[in-house]
Design a protein around this motif. Sequence first.
Motif, PDB file in Angstrom:
ATOM      1  N   UNK A 121      -6.650  17.760 -25.520  1.00  0.00           N
ATOM      2  CA  UNK A 121      -6.834  17.556 -24.076  1.00  0.00           C
ATOM      3  C   UNK A 121      -8.094  18.210 -23.543  1.00  0.00           C
ATOM      4  N   UNK A 122      -8.600  19.224 -24.225  1.00  0.00           N
ATOM      5  CA  UNK A 122      -9.808  19.912 -23.742  1.00  0.00           C
ATOM      6  C   UNK A 122     -11.054  19.050 -23.867  1.00  0.00           C
ATOM      7  N   UNK A 123     -11.006  18.011 -24.717  1.00  0.00           N
ATOM      8  CA  UNK A 123     -12.171  17.146 -24.883  1.00  0.00           C
ATOM      9  C   UNK A 123     -12.224  16.006 -23.908  1.00  0.00           C
ATOM     10  N   UNK A 124     -11.284  15.946 -22.980  1.00  0.00           N
ATOM     11  CA  UNK A 124     -11.215  14.864 -22.004  1.00  0.00           C
ATOM     12  C   UNK A 124     -11.634  15.366 -20.629  1.00  0.00           C
ATOM     13  N   UNK A 125     -12.401  14.561 -19.919  1.00  0.00           N
ATOM     14  CA  UNK A 125     -12.804  14.896 -18.553  1.00  0.00           C
ATOM     15  C   UNK A 125     -11.755  14.347 -17.597  1.00  0.00           C
ATOM     16  N   UNK A 126     -10.918  15.230 -17.091  1.00  0.00           N
ATOM     17  CA  UNK A 126      -9.861  14.789 -16.180  1.00  0.00           C
ATOM     18  C   UNK A 126     -10.414  14.600 -14.770  1.00  0.00           C
ATOM     19  N   UNK A 127     -11.243  15.549 -14.326  1.00  0.00           N
ATOM     20  CA  UNK A 127     -11.895  15.460 -13.022  1.00  0.00           C
ATOM     21  C   UNK A 127     -13.370  15.769 -13.228  1.00  0.00           C
ATOM     22  N   UNK A 128     -14.259  14.863 -12.810  1.00  0.00           N
ATOM     23  CA  UNK A 128     -15.689  15.067 -12.969  1.00  0.00           C
ATOM     24  C   UNK A 128     -16.274  15.895 -11.839  1.00  0.00           C
ATOM     25  N   UNK A 129     -17.335  16.636 -12.160  1.00  0.00           N
ATOM     26  CA  UNK A 129     -17.999  17.460 -11.147  1.00  0.00           C
ATOM     27  C   UNK A 129     -19.502  17.214 -11.210  1.00  0.00           C
ATOM     28  N   UNK A 130     -20.123  17.244 -10.038  1.00  0.00           N
ATOM     29  CA  UNK A 130     -21.574  17.132  -9.962  1.00  0.00           C
ATOM     30  C   UNK A 130     -22.212  18.499 -10.201  1.00  0.00           C
ATOM     31  N   UNK A 131     -23.534  18.516 -10.224  1.00  0.00           N
ATOM     32  CA  UNK A 131     -24.240  19.768 -10.492  1.00  0.00           C
ATOM     33  C   UNK A 131     -24.004  20.813  -9.411  1.00  0.00           C
ATOM     34  N   UNK A 132     -23.778  20.347  -8.170  1.00  0.00           N
ATOM     35  CA  UNK A 132     -23.539  21.297  -7.087  1.00  0.00           C
ATOM     36  C   UNK A 132     -22.092  21.765  -7.013  1.00  0.00           C
ATOM     37  N   UNK A 133     -21.265  21.333  -7.955  1.00  0.00           N
ATOM     38  CA  UNK A 133     -19.881  21.762  -7.984  1.00  0.00           C
ATOM     39  C   UNK A 133     -18.903  20.866  -7.260  1.00  0.00           C
ATOM     40  N   UNK A 134     -19.390  19.826  -6.573  1.00  0.00           N
ATOM     41  CA  UNK A 134     -18.501  18.904  -5.860  1.00  0.00           C
ATOM     42  C   UNK A 134     -17.895  17.897  -6.832  1.00  0.00           C
ATOM     43  N   UNK A 135     -16.767  17.339  -6.431  1.00  0.00           N
ATOM     44  CA  UNK A 135     -16.048  16.389  -7.291  1.00  0.00           C
ATOM     45  C   UNK A 135     -16.827  15.081  -7.383  1.00  0.00           C
ATOM     46  N   UNK A 136     -16.933  14.545  -8.601  1.00  0.00           N
ATOM     47  CA  UNK A 136     -17.579  13.260  -8.843  1.00  0.00           C
ATOM     48  C   UNK A 136     -16.501  12.250  -9.229  1.00  0.00           C
ATOM     49  N   UNK A 137     -16.148  11.373  -8.296  1.00  0.00           N
ATOM     50  CA  UNK A 137     -15.049  10.435  -8.548  1.00  0.00           C
ATOM     51  C   UNK A 137     -15.458   9.314  -9.493  1.00  0.00           C
ATOM     52  N   UNK A 138     -16.723   9.240  -9.875  1.00  0.00           N
ATOM     53  CA  UNK A 138     -17.147   8.225 -10.838  1.00  0.00           C
ATOM     54  C   UNK A 138     -16.837   8.636 -12.268  1.00  0.00           C
ATOM     55  N   UNK A 139     -16.469   9.887 -12.464  1.00  0.00           N
ATOM     56  CA  UNK A 139     -16.183  10.373 -13.804  1.00  0.00           C
ATOM     57  C   UNK A 139     -14.765  10.907 -13.856  1.00  0.00           C
ATOM     58  N   UNK A 140     -14.195  10.834 -15.018  1.00  0.00           N
ATOM     59  CA  UNK A 140     -12.894  11.425 -15.225  1.00  0.00           C
ATOM     60  C   UNK A 140     -11.737  10.488 -14.952  1.00  0.00           C
ATOM     61  N   UNK A 141     -10.559  10.945 -15.354  1.00  0.00           N
ATOM     62  CA  UNK A 141      -9.352  10.144 -15.236  1.00  0.00           C
ATOM     63  C   UNK A 141      -8.916   9.992 -13.781  1.00  0.00           C
ATOM     64  N   UNK A 142      -9.370  10.888 -12.911  1.00  0.00           N
ATOM     65  CA  UNK A 142      -8.958  10.841 -11.505  1.00  0.00           C
ATOM     66  C   UNK A 142      -9.349   9.521 -10.847  1.00  0.00           C
TER      67      UNK A 142
END
Length: 584
Positions: A132-153
């Motif tokens: 599970x550690x190799x999966x991106x569940x929630x993506x984050x941008x460089x500024x720390x905000x959530x990136x909804x284009x990445x991850x299972x979310x």
Amino acid sequence: MVLHQYDYLFAVGTIFAFLDAWNIGANDVANSWASSVSSRSLTYVQAMLGATVMEFTGALGVGGRVADTIRTKVVAVNSFQSEPALLMLGMVCAVMASSIYLTFATRFGFPVSTTHSILGGVLGMGIGALGSSGVTWVGYKKDGSVDIKQGVVQVFLAWIIAPVLSGIFASVVFLFTKYAVLLRSNPAMKGLVLVPFYFWLTGSLITMLLIWKGGDYTVNLHDAQIPGVIVAAGAAWGLLIALFLVPWMYRVVIKEDWQLTGWHIFQGPLLLRRGEVPPPPANFKGIVRNFYEGHLTKEELDARRARQAAAVTGDVEGQHSTDEKKVAGSESSIHDDLDAAAPRKSLIGPKPDGPWYSGSVLFWYVKWAFLRGVDQDVVSSQSEKSVVAGDVEEMHTHSVHYDNRAEFLYTFLQVMTAAAASFTHGANDVANAIGPYASIYQIWQTNAIPSKAKVPTWILAFGGVGIVVGLWTYGYHIMRNLGNRVTLMSPSRGFSMELGSVITVIMATRLELPVSTTQCITGAIVGVGLCNGDWRAINWRMVAWIYLGWFITVPCAGLISGILMGFITYSPHWPSVARAVTKA
């Protein structure tokens, strides 16, 4: 360096990538054409021909020639840098899982998201190989905000964003159409006046779609120039329609000029100079058809069922007299005699007599193999009762029947939006099958993990052919469920649904929100169905069935892929075992 020791992996990946493309054609293409077929704007064969052209040209002409190695961005690719072949194995497992699940979903009538299916496959293989550690569940941008284009979310967001937005936009379009045209006196004339403006809006939206969500082509426009180009392109299209199509519609719909054919459209304004229309021949059926044929009102359905019940009890004559009083002046006699209508002509025909190896029987088998998928009466089959569909005829009685001449005006708009949606679907969603396959091919060829995989033309054609074959052989199965089994379809309703779906895809693309075309059209269907003012006009059992398909897509595809990847990755390695035995 070609990894010839893994030729078998490349071969297996090729087979299942084609099966994945086949399922995209059988399952996903119905999103674009189901409402056009169900509303009788197009026959099923016409829709298949249109879909073939638009899907294949979209896939081959402007398809994603540069595909991300893992398009869904849910797995840490860097973890495979030292073992590229392991990622190749993982993508084979992902494609296998996606194609197996889609085959199951298509067989049981689930209109599911093919994007989420391959995402689930990639997710499962990532867990199977890396945990599970190799999966991106929630993506984050460089500024720390959530990136909804990445991850299972992104999957869970799509369940809410796509159907809600699409339902709202489709409802707005249909409510305007309903109160500005369909419920007005002389609705055909009111609709005719608005036709150029509808085409202007639709043309502008399609231009947006091609600019913002198109395939691998460059748009050399500044941000300030794009709005002007969008408006101008739509206005030019609307003007062309006003000059050529509107005069033809006026003569055909308002004047009922039975002498005109489709080729007369090119005469444009000259058609307005034609004289009075002579009386039509006795066998002329008219260009404007009855779009509600076979869909009964509440009174008509009750009368027919009462007559059927009376026939069972033997009291046919007395009950028939009572029923006729209930439906006097209506068109029930047309609907009630549907069973006595001429049988539909089959493209395949009955199986001839003789041994299986005779020429006539072998030719029949060939026709059956190639034409069975299009030799289907999709509209009639949608009214059949089933455990999932329920009583479709009863559900249809809660929808209003509008003027057929006004409905006819929207058939052209509906076909245009369906074709545009199909083209962009081929350009974008073909990557669900050939994106992972391109990664398999690149790793097999180079023994390296490219950050982006250049997709050869033959792979694009390979995916396009798979989509077309799936569409022709099994596309009818999903079209049954996405059409009249959810709510009653008509050209005005279907146009509103498709346009609402297109608007949602455009907005989501501009805002970089991940949505599924399946979920967009389903939300639009429900939204327009609610505009009838009666919640019973929607088959909520079918909606729940469709939503269940969305809910189980990622877990099922992920489970299949994870099990395959885990078993293979952590299974005993024979050469190592053989060496241990030799030493012992």
